[in-house]
Design a protein around this motif. Structure first.
Motif, PDB file in Angstrom:
ATOM      1  N   UNK A   1      67.221  50.999  30.215  1.00  0.00           N
ATOM      2  CA  UNK A   1      65.931  51.608  29.889  1.00  0.00           C
ATOM      3  C   UNK A   1      64.831  50.866  30.638  1.00  0.00           C
ATOM      4  N   UNK A   2      63.859  51.597  31.161  1.00  0.00           N
ATOM      5  CA  UNK A   2      62.696  50.994  31.796  1.00  0.00           C
ATOM      6  C   UNK A   2      61.715  50.593  30.693  1.00  0.00           C
ATOM      7  N   UNK A   3      61.774  49.329  30.262  1.00  0.00           N
ATOM      8  CA  UNK A   3      60.929  48.826  29.180  1.00  0.00           C
ATOM      9  C   UNK A   3      59.817  47.973  29.789  1.00  0.00           C
ATOM     10  N   UNK A   4      58.569  48.325  29.464  1.00  0.00           N
ATOM     11  CA  UNK A   4      57.405  47.686  30.063  1.00  0.00           C
ATOM     12  C   UNK A   4      56.529  47.104  28.962  1.00  0.00           C
ATOM     13  N   UNK A   5      56.099  45.854  29.146  1.00  0.00           N
ATOM     14  CA  UNK A   5      55.217  45.194  28.182  1.00  0.00           C
ATOM     15  C   UNK A   5      53.768  45.298  28.636  1.00  0.00           C
ATOM     16  N   UNK A   6      52.871  45.631  27.692  1.00  0.00           N
ATOM     17  CA  UNK A   6      51.433  45.638  27.970  1.00  0.00           C
ATOM     18  C   UNK A   6      50.805  44.437  27.256  1.00  0.00           C
ATOM     19  N   UNK A   7      50.393  43.422  28.003  1.00  0.00           N
ATOM     20  CA  UNK A   7      49.683  42.299  27.398  1.00  0.00           C
ATOM     21  C   UNK A   7      48.192  42.633  27.361  1.00  0.00           C
ATOM     22  N   UNK A   8      47.756  43.142  26.215  1.00  0.00           N
ATOM     23  CA  UNK A   8      46.423  43.724  26.079  1.00  0.00           C
ATOM     24  C   UNK A   8      45.401  42.636  25.746  1.00  0.00           C
ATOM     25  N   UNK A   9      44.289  42.651  26.461  1.00  0.00           N
ATOM     26  CA  UNK A   9      43.224  41.672  26.242  1.00  0.00           C
ATOM     27  C   UNK A   9      42.400  42.039  25.012  1.00  0.00           C
ATOM     28  N   UNK A  10      41.364  41.260  24.740  1.00  0.00           N
ATOM     29  CA  UNK A  10      40.441  41.579  23.659  1.00  0.00           C
ATOM     30  C   UNK A  10      39.834  42.956  23.888  1.00  0.00           C
ATOM     31  N   UNK A  11      40.068  43.878  22.974  1.00  0.00           N
ATOM     32  CA  UNK A  11      39.658  45.270  23.172  1.00  0.00           C
ATOM     33  C   UNK A  11      38.669  45.672  22.088  1.00  0.00           C
ATOM     34  N   UNK A  12      37.640  46.396  22.483  1.00  0.00           N
ATOM     35  CA  UNK A  12      36.573  46.754  21.540  1.00  0.00           C
ATOM     36  C   UNK A  12      36.014  48.129  21.906  1.00  0.00           C
ATOM     37  N   UNK A  13      35.374  48.765  20.935  1.00  0.00           N
ATOM     38  CA  UNK A  13      34.779  50.068  21.183  1.00  0.00           C
ATOM     39  C   UNK A  13      35.013  51.027  20.024  1.00  0.00           C
ATOM     40  N   UNK A  14      34.770  52.322  20.222  1.00  0.00           N
ATOM     41  CA  UNK A  14      34.880  53.317  19.156  1.00  0.00           C
ATOM     42  C   UNK A  14      36.225  53.292  18.442  1.00  0.00           C
ATOM     43  N   UNK A  15      36.162  53.362  17.130  1.00  0.00           N
ATOM     44  CA  UNK A  15      37.293  53.340  16.199  1.00  0.00           C
ATOM     45  C   UNK A  15      37.846  51.934  15.979  1.00  0.00           C
ATOM     46  N   UNK A  16      37.200  50.942  16.570  1.00  0.00           N
ATOM     47  CA  UNK A  16      37.660  49.566  16.415  1.00  0.00           C
ATOM     48  C   UNK A  16      37.293  48.986  15.068  1.00  0.00           C
TER      49      UNK A  16
ATOM     50  N   UNK B   1      58.059  44.236  34.817  1.00  0.00           N
ATOM     51  CA  UNK B   1      58.276  44.607  33.417  1.00  0.00           C
ATOM     52  C   UNK B   1      57.092  44.261  32.532  1.00  0.00           C
ATOM     53  N   UNK B   2      56.223  43.398  33.003  1.00  0.00           N
ATOM     54  CA  UNK B   2      55.113  42.943  32.171  1.00  0.00           C
ATOM     55  C   UNK B   2      53.815  43.076  32.945  1.00  0.00           C
ATOM     56  N   UNK B   3      52.803  43.641  32.277  1.00  0.00           N
ATOM     57  CA  UNK B   3      51.503  43.863  32.912  1.00  0.00           C
ATOM     58  C   UNK B   3      50.379  43.409  31.986  1.00  0.00           C
ATOM     59  N   UNK B   4      49.445  42.655  32.546  1.00  0.00           N
ATOM     60  CA  UNK B   4      48.211  42.354  31.844  1.00  0.00           C
ATOM     61  C   UNK B   4      47.324  43.595  31.859  1.00  0.00           C
ATOM     62  N   UNK B   5      46.718  43.891  30.715  1.00  0.00           N
ATOM     63  CA  UNK B   5      45.794  45.019  30.594  1.00  0.00           C
ATOM     64  C   UNK B   5      44.463  44.459  30.107  1.00  0.00           C
ATOM     65  N   UNK B   6      43.517  44.367  31.013  1.00  0.00           N
ATOM     66  CA  UNK B   6      42.220  43.803  30.663  1.00  0.00           C
ATOM     67  C   UNK B   6      41.203  44.124  31.729  1.00  0.00           C
ATOM     68  N   UNK B   7      40.113  43.356  31.725  1.00  0.00           N
ATOM     69  CA  UNK B   7      39.048  43.568  32.703  1.00  0.00           C
ATOM     70  C   UNK B   7      39.187  42.651  33.910  1.00  0.00           C
ATOM     71  N   UNK B   8      39.933  41.558  33.736  1.00  0.00           N
ATOM     72  CA  UNK B   8      40.084  40.604  34.815  1.00  0.00           C
ATOM     73  C   UNK B   8      38.922  39.646  34.961  1.00  0.00           C
ATOM     74  N   UNK B   9      38.049  39.596  33.950  1.00  0.00           N
ATOM     75  CA  UNK B   9      36.917  38.662  33.993  1.00  0.00           C
ATOM     76  C   UNK B   9      36.520  38.297  32.568  1.00  0.00           C
ATOM     77  N   UNK B  10      35.795  37.210  32.436  1.00  0.00           N
ATOM     78  CA  UNK B  10      35.306  36.801  31.121  1.00  0.00           C
ATOM     79  C   UNK B  10      33.959  37.460  30.835  1.00  0.00           C
TER      80      UNK B  10
END
Length: 314
Positions: free
Chosen positions: A164-179, A239-248
């Motif tokens: 199986x093609x299993x992919x990890x999303x390492x999600x950064x601090x996320x904010x916005x509507x419905x949060x 298999x693993x990807x950072x999901x963010x803005x790439x900046x502080x």
């Protein structure tokens, strides 16, 4: 058709929105009955009520729909912690992940994406942008990164043994509507205070907030679109990807953006803040999907304040 677990949740609803906008059909799996989130108003979404820890109920969904991919965003961890039944809570969390993997295998889906977190990097010695191949600490202060690390290891094993093609999303601090108020950063609370004309309530934070505190923050619409792009990409090289803005993004930057729209906002924070700024290297994500963030801090603040002032609660 893409199956999204937790698809009516915070990040899930925006991921479903992004998948729909990219031309995909979606079926959402929710443990509890919920109204269609406002960001999906008018959308054509199939909804299945099931607990991913219930294997038979989950597998039955594949007999009713032609599932070609899975985005697993439902919490595969006991949160909040369950001190009186930690073993059972752990069993249910792992059952959910394993059931999703079994469903992916039985349905012959093209790709299974699993949510992880920037929290897996806590304790990392690298002070520059964090790459997916950075060594991770074997310990964690709270349950979420603990279970995400375990999930990534299990996912790697299952990918190797099942194909199986299993992919990890390492999600950064996320904010916005419905949060919701996040225990690790002040951005949502500051925007809520500005939209409502009140002082921010920061009592939910694990520690005091300072003006110079910063973190890789990503607006949820960008996070959802990044996950959708990873799910739909023709070929992924990792298999693993950072999901963010790439900046502080610092609290000072947020406050300045808020004050451009709400000059009298009561969002001052004490000066200082010496915690290291966790920033994700998102080059893998950009190279393999073409992803670029659409929301800088000012646009994100403006969009979120408009959302709240339109009568939405969170």
């Amino acid at each position: 058709m893409i199956l999204v677990t937790g698809g009516f949740g915070f990040i899930g609803s925006h991921t479903v929105r992004a998948l729909l906008d990219l031309g995909e059909d979606c079926v959402v799996v929710q443990r509890r009955a919920r109204q269609l989130p406002a960001v999906l108003a008018g959308a054509r979404v199939e909804v299945e009520q099931a607990d991913v820890a219930d294997r038979e109920a989950l597998l039955a969904i594949g007999r009713r729909h032609d599932i070609t991919g899975i985005v697993h965003l439902a919490g595969s961890y006991p949160w909040p912690p369950v001190p009186d039944a930690p073993v059972e809570a752990t069993r249910q969390a792992l059952d959910g992940l394993l059931n999703i993997a079994q469903a992916a295998q039985e349905w012959g889906v093209r790709r299974l994406g699993v949510a992880s977190t920037i929290g897996v990097y806590f304790g990392a010695r690298n002070r520059g942008p964090l790459r997916e191949d950075a060594p991770l600490s074997m310990s964690a202060l709270v349950s979420i990164p603990t279970f995400k690390k375990v999930g990534e290891l299990l996912g790697g094993f299952l990918a190797d043994t099942t194909g199986i093609d299993i992919v990890n999303y390492r999600v950064s601090g996320t904010w916005g509507p419905l949060g919701h108020p996040d225990p690790f950063f002040a951005a949502p609370a500051l925007v809520h205070a500005a939209a409502r004309g009140t002082a921010p309530d920061l009592s939910h934070l694990v520690g005091p907030a300072f003006a110079d505190d910063g973190l890789d923050l990503n607006y949820v619409k960008d996070t959802g679109r990044a996950i959708a792009l990873l799910q739909l990409a023709g070929k992924l090289n990792h298999r693993t990807y950072n999901v963010g803005s790439g900046r502080a993004t610092t609290n000072v930057e947020l406050i300045e953006a808020i004050r451009k729209l709400v000059p009298d906002a009561q969002v001052d924070l004490p000066t200082g803040g010496d915690a290291p700024h966790l920033v994700l290297d998102i080059s893998r994500l950009q190279e393999d999907t073409g992803y670029q963030a659409e929301y800088d801090t000012e646009r994100a603040v403006g969009d979120y304040i408009a959302w709240l002032r339109a009568g939405n609660r969170n």
